[in-house]
Design an enzyme around this catalytic site. Sequence first.
Site, PDB file in Angstrom:
ATOM      1  N   LYS A 194       0.857  -1.183   0.000  1.00  0.00           N
ATOM      2  CA  LYS A 194       0.000   0.000   0.000  1.00  0.00           C
ATOM      3  C   LYS A 194       0.892   1.231   0.000  1.00  0.00           C
ATOM      4  CE  LYS A 194      -3.479   2.371   2.762  1.00  0.00           C
ATOM      5  NZ  LYS A 194      -4.279   2.320   3.989  1.00  0.00           N
ATOM      6  N   LYS A 247      -2.200  -1.618  -3.802  1.00  0.00           N
ATOM      7  CA  LYS A 247      -3.089  -0.457  -3.728  1.00  0.00           C
ATOM      8  C   LYS A 247      -2.277   0.815  -3.792  1.00  0.00           C
ATOM      9  CE  LYS A 247      -5.876   1.789  -0.307  1.00  0.00           C
ATOM     10  NZ  LYS A 247      -6.301   1.815   1.051  1.00  0.00           N
TER      11      LYS A 247
HETATM   12  C1  PBG Z   1      -7.133   3.262   5.661  1.00  0.00           C
HETATM   13  C2  PBG Z   1      -7.474   3.211   4.222  1.00  0.00           C
HETATM   14  C3  PBG Z   1      -7.321   4.188   3.206  1.00  0.00           C
HETATM   15  C4  PBG Z   1      -7.915   3.666   2.064  1.00  0.00           C
HETATM   16  C5  PBG Z   1      -8.373   2.399   2.383  1.00  0.00           C
HETATM   17  N1  PBG Z   1      -8.074   2.123   3.718  1.00  0.00           N
HETATM   18  C6  PBG Z   1      -6.832   5.559   3.228  1.00  0.00           C
HETATM   19  C7  PBG Z   1      -5.508   5.952   3.693  1.00  0.00           C
HETATM   20  O1  PBG Z   1      -4.584   5.152   3.822  1.00  0.00           O
HETATM   21  O2  PBG Z   1      -5.399   7.142   3.968  1.00  0.00           O
HETATM   22  C8  PBG Z   1      -8.040   4.378   0.752  1.00  0.00           C
HETATM   23  C9  PBG Z   1      -9.067   3.833  -0.184  1.00  0.00           C
HETATM   24  C10 PBG Z   1      -9.466   4.742  -1.269  1.00  0.00           C
HETATM   25  O3  PBG Z   1      -8.868   5.807  -1.521  1.00  0.00           O
HETATM   26  O4  PBG Z   1     -10.445   4.401  -1.942  1.00  0.00           O
HETATM   27  N2  PBG Z   1      -5.841   3.289   6.031  1.00  0.00           N
END
Ligand code: PBG
Length: 322
Positions: A194, A247
Amino acid sequence: MYKFHPLRKDQETRDKNAEVYPLLASDFIYPYFIIEGKRIRKPIKKLTGINRFTIDELLLDIKLTLALGIDKILLFGVIDDDKKDDSGSAAYAYNNLISRAVKAIKNKFPSVVIFTDVCLCGYTSHGHCGLIKGTSIENDSTLPLLAKMAVSHADAGADFVAPSAMMDGQVEAIRLLLNNEGFHKTKILSYSAKYASSFYGPFREAAKSTPSFGDRKSYQMDYRTVKQPIDSVMTAINEGADWVMVKPAHTYLDIIQRVKEKFPSTILAAYQVSGEYMMIISASEAGYMNLRFAMTEALTAIKRAGADYIISYYAKEYCVST
Ligand code: PBG
């Protein structure tokens, strides 16, 4: 001389020569944002077509989602700022919002496969994904809280817990506590790769999880890296992840491909995140492209790169029109 054009000459020929199967409802995981209260479904301004639902309204919507053939959903809890604290205790409190939602869904629709987001950012007053000391993230003391949150979801009946906090050792900590509490069957979808991304903007409005200071670059991945995500996926698998995730998706198709090549037998999900979704929505609203065609092309690219499942806000829309 004419080597390629004959392969594209008409629709039937192009269909015959397609190497990626068309997207199916079963390829998708659909995200839901859940709030406290009754009879509320509130459109999220910056995430066109997506609502926040109270549990009763959520059940009505899941019925439609299932009717479209989508049977996998990912749940995010959204709470009011005055319910947040420094340690995000509402995330793992007894009978928390997500555990009530999971129970209600499983009770009504036992066949739905439920994934729950495991991260503190929507529950902490500072909006970071873990505990904070001064201005830095406290990795190790966050782990037991994530594990506790995961167990509360498993206890309610979640099929998968999906840790997204990007804390080192989160999969191991969660697996250990799940096993100790008897939840051997609960699986883990690890957000292993991520990236710290600009494309999460609309989500943070939706989940009310914008960090109140700084950014997430000390715990999420640097987009200039390729070895770290591979390593992180390997670590997650070794720690007990059942599925892994890359992601965002569109800006990271190369990473999806590499992860799939390196770990072909591990199920790989990719998240078309909020900003990626909204780029296509807004460009099509501005008349720059056809929404359905552009979205289908983008989602197919994610599958072509090697994703087994796609998390997308467009999943329902896609299935409505096929
Ligand atoms: C939580 C999380 C995030 C997303 C999914 N889980 C945001 C972040 O890390 O700030 C983003 C998903 C999206 O943008 O659709 N940590």
